[in-house]
Design an enzyme around this catalytic site. Structure first.
Site, PDB file in Angstrom:
ATOM      1  CG  HIS A 148     -23.658  78.719 -65.198  1.00 27.21           C
ATOM      2  ND1 HIS A 148     -23.541  79.657 -66.182  1.00 27.21           N
ATOM      3  CD2 HIS A 148     -24.510  80.055 -64.195  1.00 27.21           C
ATOM      4  CE1 HIS A 148     -23.959  81.269 -66.729  1.00 27.21           C
ATOM      5  NE2 HIS A 148     -24.940  81.087 -65.444  1.00 27.21           N
ATOM      6  CB  CYS A 179     -21.702  85.982 -64.299  1.00 30.16           C
ATOM      7  SG  CYS A 179     -23.553  86.207 -64.266  1.00 30.16           S
ATOM      8  CG  HIS A 208     -31.100  69.911 -59.322  1.00 30.13           C
ATOM      9  ND1 HIS A 208     -32.424  69.804 -59.865  1.00 30.13           N
ATOM     10  CD2 HIS A 208     -31.730  69.899 -58.022  1.00 30.13           C
ATOM     11  CE1 HIS A 208     -33.194  70.337 -58.859  1.00 30.13           C
ATOM     12  NE2 HIS A 208     -32.739  70.768 -57.671  1.00 30.13           N
ATOM     13  CD  GLU A 244     -28.187  83.024 -67.865  1.00 29.31           C
ATOM     14  OE1 GLU A 244     -27.183  82.071 -67.949  1.00 29.31           O
ATOM     15  OE2 GLU A 244     -27.894  83.806 -67.374  1.00 29.31           O
TER      16      GLU A 244
END
Length: 147
Positions: A27, A37, A78, A130
Site C-alpha cells: 500500500h 509511507c 498479495h 501492521e
C-alpha cells in the site's frame, strides 16, 4: 500465526468467535504527512476478528471460519490495497489505506456478510497488526444485539 492476547470487548452475547488471519499486501498513503509511507511498501498484516451472537446457524456455526478467511485474506493477499477502488481512494482521508481505515473496511466487509445471515451475528472488533510494534483496533460505536 503469532499467539497473541487481544484486547477484549465487552458484550452480552452467548457466543464469541475469534478468527486469526494474515495477508501480505502493499500500500501507500497518498498524503505528504505520511512521509516515507507515501511510497509503495508492503506488510504482512495480522488480523483478528471478534464476532458475537446468540444463535448458531444450521451447521452449528456462529460464522464459518472459511468464509471469514475468504472475505479478508482471500481478497487482500498479495495485492496492492490502493487498487481496491471499491474500498480505498486517494481523495478522502477516511478511505486512504492506513491501518485504521483497513481495520474499519474489514469490519464493514464482514458486517455486510453477517447482516444477511439468518442468525444475525455481529462483528464486535477488528484488530489489525501492521508491524511487530504497531496495531489498530476498530470497534463500531453501536454493537447491535439482535436478541
Amino acid at each position: 500465526m503469532i499467539q497473541q492476547i487481544y484486547p477484549q470487548v465487552q458484550h452480552s452475547y452467548s457466543y464469541e468467535l475469534n478468527k486469526d488471519m494474515h495477508f501480505a499486501a502493499a500500500h501507500f498513503v497518498p498524503h505528504e504527512a505520511a512521509g516515507k509511507c507515501q511510497n509503495i511498501h508492503g506488510h504482512t498484516y495480522f488480523v483478528n476478528v471478534t464476532i458475537g451472537g446468540d444463535e448458531l446457524d444450521e451447521s452449528g456455526f456462529l460464522v464459518n471460519f472459511q468464509v471469514l478467511k475468504k472475505l479478508v485474506s482471500g481478497q487482500f493477499d498479495h495485492t496492492l490495497l490502493n487498487d481496491h477502488d471499491q474500498l480505498f481512494n486517494e481523495q478522502n482521508a477516511n478511505d486512504f489505506p492506513t491501518t485504521e481505515v483497513i481495520a474499519r473496511k474489514i469490519y464493514e466487509l464482514i458486517q455486510a456478510h453477517l447482516d444477511v445471515l439468518p442468525n444475525k451475528p455481529s462483528c464486535l472488533q477488528v484488530f489489525v497488526r501492521e508491524t511487530p510494534t504497531s496495531y489498530v483496533v476498530y470497534r463500531p460505536k453501536q454493537v447491535r444485539n439482535h436478541g
